[in-house]
Design a protein around this motif. Structure first.
Motif, PDB file in Angstrom:
ATOM      1  N   LYS A 188       0.838  -1.196   0.000  1.00 48.67           N
ATOM      2  CA  LYS A 188       0.000   0.000   0.000  1.00 48.67           C
ATOM      3  C   LYS A 188       0.876   1.250   0.000  1.00 48.67           C
ATOM      4  CE  LYS A 188      -3.861  -2.243   2.352  1.00 48.67           C
ATOM      5  NZ  LYS A 188      -4.691  -2.326   3.585  1.00 48.67           N
ATOM      6  N   GLU A 189       0.500   2.177  -0.874  1.00 44.74           N
ATOM      7  CA  GLU A 189       1.285   3.400  -1.032  1.00 44.74           C
ATOM      8  C   GLU A 189       0.929   4.400   0.070  1.00 44.74           C
ATOM      9  OE1 GLU A 189       2.109   6.837  -4.448  1.00 44.74           O
ATOM     10  OE2 GLU A 189       0.784   5.110  -4.864  1.00 44.74           O
ATOM     11  N   LYS A 190       1.945   5.014   0.638  1.00 46.99           N
ATOM     12  CA  LYS A 190       1.765   6.033   1.683  1.00 46.99           C
ATOM     13  C   LYS A 190       2.321   7.369   1.196  1.00 46.99           C
ATOM     14  CE  LYS A 190       0.188   3.034   4.747  1.00 46.99           C
ATOM     15  NZ  LYS A 190       0.945   2.642   5.939  1.00 46.99           N
ATOM     16  N   VAL A 237      -2.549   6.387   0.577  1.00 49.90           N
ATOM     17  CA  VAL A 237      -2.943   7.030  -0.668  1.00 49.90           C
ATOM     18  C   VAL A 237      -4.076   6.213  -1.292  1.00 49.90           C
ATOM     19  CG1 VAL A 237      -2.205   7.721  -2.978  1.00 49.90           C
ATOM     20  CG2 VAL A 237      -0.632   7.942  -1.025  1.00 49.90           C
ATOM     21  N   LEU A 238      -5.117   6.905  -1.768  1.00 51.33           N
ATOM     22  CA  LEU A 238      -6.253   6.226  -2.377  1.00 51.33           C
ATOM     23  C   LEU A 238      -6.262   6.457  -3.884  1.00 51.33           C
ATOM     24  CD1 LEU A 238      -9.070   7.147   0.182  1.00 51.33           C
ATOM     25  CD2 LEU A 238      -7.607   5.123   0.160  1.00 51.33           C
ATOM     26  N   ASP A 239      -6.767   5.466  -4.633  1.00 53.68           N
ATOM     27  CA  ASP A 239      -6.904   5.651  -6.069  1.00 53.68           C
ATOM     28  C   ASP A 239      -8.220   6.362  -6.365  1.00 53.68           C
ATOM     29  OD1 ASP A 239      -8.950   3.761  -5.884  1.00 53.68           O
ATOM     30  OD2 ASP A 239      -7.742   2.114  -6.658  1.00 53.68           O
ATOM     31  N   LYS A 240      -8.545   6.512  -7.653  1.00 43.65           N
ATOM     32  CA  LYS A 240      -9.716   7.312  -8.021  1.00 43.65           C
ATOM     33  C   LYS A 240     -11.033   6.654  -7.610  1.00 43.65           C
ATOM     34  CE  LYS A 240      -9.979   5.583 -12.789  1.00 43.65           C
ATOM     35  NZ  LYS A 240      -9.923   5.989 -14.216  1.00 43.65           N
ATOM     36  N   ASN A 241     -10.978   5.353  -7.320  1.00 43.66           N
ATOM     37  CA  ASN A 241     -12.176   4.653  -6.846  1.00 43.66           C
ATOM     38  C   ASN A 241     -12.294   4.663  -5.330  1.00 43.66           C
ATOM     39  OD1 ASN A 241     -12.985   3.850  -9.481  1.00 43.66           O
ATOM     40  ND2 ASN A 241     -11.458   2.200  -9.422  1.00 43.66           N
ATOM     41  N   GLY A 242     -11.333   5.305  -4.675  1.00 40.78           N
ATOM     42  CA  GLY A 242     -11.353   5.348  -3.219  1.00 40.78           C
ATOM     43  C   GLY A 242     -10.730   4.138  -2.561  1.00 40.78           C
ATOM     44  N   ASP A 243     -10.116   3.267  -3.350  1.00 40.88           N
ATOM     45  CA  ASP A 243      -9.455   2.089  -2.807  1.00 40.88           C
ATOM     46  C   ASP A 243      -7.984   2.392  -2.543  1.00 40.88           C
ATOM     47  OD1 ASP A 243     -11.778   0.508  -3.069  1.00 40.88           O
ATOM     48  OD2 ASP A 243     -11.339   0.175  -5.195  1.00 40.88           O
ATOM     49  N   PRO A 244      -7.343   1.647  -1.614  1.00 42.87           N
ATOM     50  CA  PRO A 244      -5.920   1.870  -1.344  1.00 42.87           C
ATOM     51  C   PRO A 244      -5.086   1.688  -2.610  1.00 42.87           C
ATOM     52  CG  PRO A 244      -6.898   0.488   0.360  1.00 42.87           C
ATOM     53  CD  PRO A 244      -7.921   0.619  -0.713  1.00 42.87           C
ATOM     54  N   ALA A 245      -4.241   2.681  -2.900  1.00 39.08           N
ATOM     55  CA  ALA A 245      -3.343   2.590  -4.049  1.00 39.08           C
ATOM     56  C   ALA A 245      -2.148   1.712  -3.690  1.00 39.08           C
ATOM     57  CB  ALA A 245      -2.868   3.981  -4.457  1.00 39.08           C
ATOM     58  N   LEU A 246      -1.627   0.998  -4.691  1.00 40.32           N
ATOM     59  CA  LEU A 246      -0.503   0.095  -4.468  1.00 40.32           C
ATOM     60  C   LEU A 246       0.728   0.588  -5.217  1.00 40.32           C
ATOM     61  CD1 LEU A 246      -2.300  -3.357  -4.902  1.00 40.32           C
ATOM     62  CD2 LEU A 246      -1.813  -2.155  -2.767  1.00 40.32           C
ATOM     63  N   GLU A 247       1.893   0.292  -4.673  1.00 41.22           N
ATOM     64  CA  GLU A 247       3.139   0.577  -5.373  1.00 41.22           C
ATOM     65  C   GLU A 247       3.995  -0.687  -5.410  1.00 41.22           C
ATOM     66  OE1 GLU A 247       5.212   3.652  -3.346  1.00 41.22           O
ATOM     67  OE2 GLU A 247       5.254   2.634  -1.407  1.00 41.22           O
ATOM     68  N   GLU A 248       4.710  -0.849  -6.496  1.00 40.03           N
ATOM     69  CA  GLU A 248       5.500  -2.058  -6.700  1.00 40.03           C
ATOM     70  C   GLU A 248       6.792  -2.001  -5.891  1.00 40.03           C
ATOM     71  OE1 GLU A 248       6.233  -4.811 -10.554  1.00 40.03           O
ATOM     72  OE2 GLU A 248       7.171  -2.827 -10.656  1.00 40.03           O
ATOM     73  N   VAL A 249       7.055  -3.072  -5.145  1.00 43.41           N
ATOM     74  CA  VAL A 249       8.283  -3.174  -4.355  1.00 43.41           C
ATOM     75  C   VAL A 249       9.403  -3.756  -5.204  1.00 43.41           C
ATOM     76  CG1 VAL A 249       9.329  -4.181  -2.279  1.00 43.41           C
ATOM     77  CG2 VAL A 249       6.915  -3.503  -2.262  1.00 43.41           C
ATOM     78  N   TYR A 250       9.086  -4.789  -5.988  1.00 41.92           N
ATOM     79  CA  TYR A 250      10.044  -5.358  -6.942  1.00 41.92           C
ATOM     80  C   TYR A 250       9.263  -6.062  -8.043  1.00 41.92           C
ATOM     81  CZ  TYR A 250       9.282  -9.772  -4.375  1.00 41.92           C
ATOM     82  OH  TYR A 250       8.727 -10.872  -3.764  1.00 41.92           O
TER      83      TYR A 250
END
Length: 974
Positions: free
Chosen positions: A351-353, A360-373
């Protein structure tokens, strides 16, 4: 050494077999044998030219790119032996190949014939130049018990030839699939002074069958293959529509990736590029292996990417490597353990902070994700089993210690978990026979006991059923426990594989520890086609002979009962402290604790009466508030998932854990709607906590239904059903007397999480939506998108309605009848603007509805009613706008026989909304299966669209929906 003429395509540790049958001699024109021939069992009936028939079938399989079907029947093996002994026989060379490399091991009749002939060769009464006595012993060592162990014991314990006895003893020291009759022979000979028996037992006590195996490779080189974005269902790996071919492993392997030959070609290309690496199959941004508990899924992965378990047993592979961003589903992970494979939780997205540490939320209001590897297809990685790290070159990507516990490392070393289970039992026997303490060979079971901490419901059950734990020690979550199993269920599309597993384990009769076991016929109830007619009768005979109660009578005396397996198991469970193992992910009884399992784990439970697993963590679910009068309990079930995800910021705290749900006042039949859905919540299992009177009434209902089974003639020689009624009577008396109160957690039990569902917040019907057009592919088909009815604005077109599956009970069918009456009263008639399929889960429900008059109402409005005297033999492909009363069973929910028309929008009461399960995509649009309560489905079928809230409220007015009132007191016991 002769080899069966099979081309082995080996890339990246892969064993993918393709037929190359040049040199097989045929003397007559070939005739098509049909698809059913691909899965038939040879030797079950006398045939004058069985070998010629086999050659015909080989030619037929060649046209499909398949190798000769492995042999499991005695007649064909006997014919091979005749041809082998005749040195001038034109078929001798290929007969030798088939005998050595293409006969199933275990307790098949072919294995019996093969073992006996190898014994003749060892004793010199038969001579085959290509099979020396030493080679015969090697072949026996790969036959996994049953008749082969009988032969080895004969040779080892005989007194005619010490050299032969020594060779036989040395082979026996490597075997683990021994049963009570085998160990009794050994012990008797040991007590009689036989030195070889002593030698074998001393070896078993030291577990040399395990300690002398090669160690697990410290470094496993892998190349990644992303098989899908988001959760990957076992339907992708082993589609339900191909269930008929599961026992023919090579044929079934062709359905991998839902017959997507492009994906199969990509996987093969990866293997060719990286011949010294294993392909790691990945669910990117999702969980691997969600959905049905299919051993065939992991078998297919192993067939394409794993290693051959034995050079003498075709198409049985082990050691697959699978992974998911969110790990492996609990049921699928069990199958990975069975095959000695590796299952990784990659955690390669997080989850992106923001800079302040906020989500951080995406445009749908869901938790946005970021790639670790990155684990993009073609990425080369290293798994270090010693440091338990996932590496890319010298860079550490992730700690993967959870995949390499001591117990899992043992599974990998032994080639699968079965060998460990049987090995431990064998070592225990040997130590006892020698009068010594069990030598510390295997990793000790982890025993976690926290002083002063109470027990959750599952902890109580596991402690009560535990075997071999430290006396007086109370175990908590995380402890590794061997437990006795009370009830076992096998379903019909995996049952043939279960029977094969039982044969390979050399098991011939159900364990006396098991209280009762049932073989269902529900997954093949809809269409009695040639595949079902070929496979199901012999499955029922095998299981009936083994000791199970069977849905179909092998002798044809009682009426076939195609009831949904979970409903039957829920009735057979007559103790709230029971442990149940069933061959389906929806084995989630509302009494006791039930675990959906693969066909192999079911076989293990049937053969040994035991299962081994860590005690899972629990999440406690309670309720507050009051249901609105127009809401159905199904809406509460869906709302539980939605409210949980909201409370825990999108994190599914249910995943991999026990849901301990305090329903209290809801009878077992209706409570099952909740416990059943916990499979869609990705929980490991669930436990329903009931009040005294509720539990007693549920047990009385169960007794009456078991009595109906007896009255139908389903009782077996073991008088199992009557025994369950007697146990139910005992349990009711225990509750009434207070001797053993209903199962409840301790007041000071500790949970992973606790969650309270607010009934007051549920103001509209709640619909589980596959969200097929979500831009984030990983969020499609997840069961986590729960939407209120007004989201659809009363204008979403519905092409078909389905009321059925294990999620419904008698009350749901009564709701259908009540709604149809009301609609006719208001409108003068009932017209369907979309087809409505209705399949009662059990015959009991149909019989009760007939007695009470509701079935007459359903008949009045239906255009089709099932007829057991003339069952359908082809699946329905098109539907008219009318109601269909289908045969009790799974029907559309399973998706292996009948489906909705491609591209349809389906509104259903069923359990699954995975892509392609109930409805496939078409060229015009994506197929989608929305899941809702019975009244929503009925109204959607009548209207041909989703109803508005106003239309819904008006339609259910005065109707007796399934209601639930939270218990007024806390359900705990010391």
């Amino acid at each position: 050494m002769l080899r069966l003429s099979l081309q082995v395509v080996r890339t990246t540790g892969c064993r993918l077999f393709a037929a190359r049958t040049q040199g097989f001699h045929t003397t007559q024109a070939l005739t098509p044998l049909g698809q059913a021939a691909l899965t038939r069992s040879f030797g079950t009936a006398a045939k004058p030219n069985i070998y010629e028939k086999y050659l015909e079938e080989i030619e037929l399989r060649k046209t499909e790119g398949l190798a000769p079907l492995p042999i499991d029947g005695a007649e064909l093996l006997n014919q091979l032996i005749v041809q082998i002994k005749d040195v001038s026989n034109v078929h001798r060379e290929e007969s030798l190949n088939f005998f050595i490399y293409n006969a199933f091991p275990g307790t098949t009749s072919a294995a019996g014939v093969k073992s006996a002939f190898l014994k003749e060769i060892i004793l010199g009464t038969s001579v085959v130049a290509e099979i020396t006595p030493t080679y015969a012993f090697e072949l026996l060592s790969h036959m996994k018990g049953g008749p082969s162990v009988d032969v080895l014991l004969d040779l080892a314990l005989g007194e005619e030839d010490a050299a032969i006895s020594q060779q036989a003893a040395d082979v026996l020291k490597t075997q683990v699939f021994l049963y009570e009759a085998d160990t009794a022979r050994l012990e008797a000979s040991f007590k009689g002074g036989n030195k070889f028996a002593k030698e074998i037992i001393e070896s078993y006590a030291q577990a040399e069958f395990f300690t002398k195996l090669p160690e697990v490779d410290e470094v496993v080189e892998v190349v990644t293959y992303v098989a899908g974005i988001g959760d990957i269902s076992t339907d992708l790996l082993s589609p339900g529509g191909d269930a008929h071919s599961r026992s023919d492993r090579e044929l079934h392997g062709k359905c991998m990736f839902e017959h997507n030959t492009e994906m199969q070609a990509e996987l093969l290309a990866l293997q060719q590029l990286h011949p010294n690496k294993s392909v790691m199959l990945i669910a990117e941004k999702g969980t691997m292996g969600v959905g049905s508990s299919r051993m065939s899924g992991v078998n297919n992965v192993a067939l394409w990417t794993g290693k051959q378990a034995s050079p003498y047993v075709p198409f049985i592979n082990i050691a697959p490597v699978v992974a998911g961003t969110n790990g492996i589903s609990p049921i699928f992970l069990t199958t990975v353990d069975v095959t000695g494979g590796i299952g990784l939780n990659l955690m390669n997205w997080q989850k992106e902070k923001d800079a302040e540490g906020n989500q951080v939320l995406d445009k749908n209001g869901d938790p946005a994700l970021e790639e670790v590897y990155s684990i993009a297809t073609g990425t080369c990685l290293t798994i270090n089993t010693k440091t338990k790290k996932l590496m890319k070159g010298t860079e550490e990507l992730s700690d993967i210690a959870a995949a390499f516990t001591k117990q899992k490392m043992e599974f990998m070393k032994a080639g699968g978990s079965y060998a460990i289970v049987f090995g431990k039992k064998l070592q225990t026997f040997a130590a006892k026979a020698l009068g010594i303490e069990i030598p510390p060979v295997y990793a000790p079971s982890q025993e976690i006991s926290i002083e002063g901490q109470g027990l959750t419901a599952v902890e109580k059950i596991f402690n009560r059923n535990a075997v071999g734990i430290t006396p007086g020690k109370m175990l908590h979550a995380g402890s590794d426990v061997r437990v006795t199993v009370n009830i076992v269920g096998s379903q019909d599309t995996t049952g043939l594989m279960t029977s094969q597993e039982l044969e390979s384990m050399a098991a011939t009769v159900i364990s006396p520890i098991v209280d009762g076991a049932y073989q269902s016929g529900c997954h093949t109830a809809s269409v009695w086609d040639i595949k079902a007619q070929e496979n199901i009768p012999r499955l029922m005979k095998f299981m009936n002979d083994f000791g199970l109660i069977t849905a179909r009578d092998p002798l044809g005396k009682y009426h076939a009962m195609t009831d949904v397996i979970h409903k039957v198991l829920n009735d057979l469970t007559i103790d709230d402290w029971a442990i149940i193992i069933g061959g389906d992910s929806h084995t989630r009884m509302s009494k006791g604790v039930a675990f959906g399992a693969d066909s192999g784990t079911v076989a293990l439970a049937l053969a040994t009466g035991e299962a081994t697993m860590p005690i899972p963590d629990s999440v406690k679910v309670t309720f507050k508030g009051e249901m609105q009068e127009y809401m159905d309990f199904r809406d509460v079930v869906h709302a539980t998932q939605a409210q949980m995800l909201e409370k825990f910021s999108g994190e599914n705290v249910f995943q991999g854990r026990i849901i301990e749900v305090h329903l209290g006042t809801l009878l077992a039949d209706k409570a099952f709607t909740f416990t059943d859905w916990t499979a869609e919540m990705k929980a490991k299992a669930s436990i329903c906590i009931s009040e005294d009177d509720t539990l007693i009434e549920s047990l009385e209902i169960a007794k009456s239904r078991i009595q109906i089974m007896i009255n139908k003639g389903m009782e077996n020689k073991g008088i199992v059903l009557q025994g369950l009624i007697d146990r139910a009577d005992d349990r009711i008396e225990e509750i009434r007397s207070g001797a053993r109160p209903p199962l409840a957690p301790s007041p000071n039990a500790k949970y992973f999480a606790e969650f309270e569902v607010d009934l007051d917040m549920i103001a509209q019907p709640m619909i589980a939506d596959p969200d097929v057009n979500n831009e984030d592919v990983s969020k499609r088909y997840t069961h986590d998108t729960i939407r209120a009815l007004d989201h659809y604005g009363g204008n979403k077109k519905v092409d078909l309605g389905f009321i059925g599956s294990c999620m419904v009970h008698k009350g749901d069918l009564q709701i259908v009848a009540q709604m149809l009456r009301n609609l006719e009263e208001v409108n003068g008639t009932v017209e369907f603007n979309a087809p409505l399929i209705v399949a009662a889960p059990t015959y009991n429900i149909v019989d009760e509805l007939k007695a009470e008059g509701d079935w007459d109402v359903l008949q009045k409005y239906s255009g089709f009613e099932f007829d057991d005297d003339v069952p359908k033999n082809t699946p329905r492909k098109e539907y008219e706008n009318m109601m269909y009363l289908e045969r009790p069973g799974c029907n559309l929910c399973m998706g292996n026989q009948e489906k909705a028309e491609k591209g349809d929008t389906v509104m259903a009461t069923s359990t699954r909304l995975f892509k392609g399960r109930v409805v496939a995509d078409s060229d015009r649009k994506k197929g989608e299966s929305l899941l809702a309560s019975t009244p929503v489905v009925v109204l959607s079928s009548v209207l041909g669209r989703t109803p508005t809230m106003e239309e819904y409220s008006r339609a259910v007015k005065g109707i007796n929906l399934t209601k639930f009132l939270p218990p007024k007191k806390k359900l705990t016991s010391s």
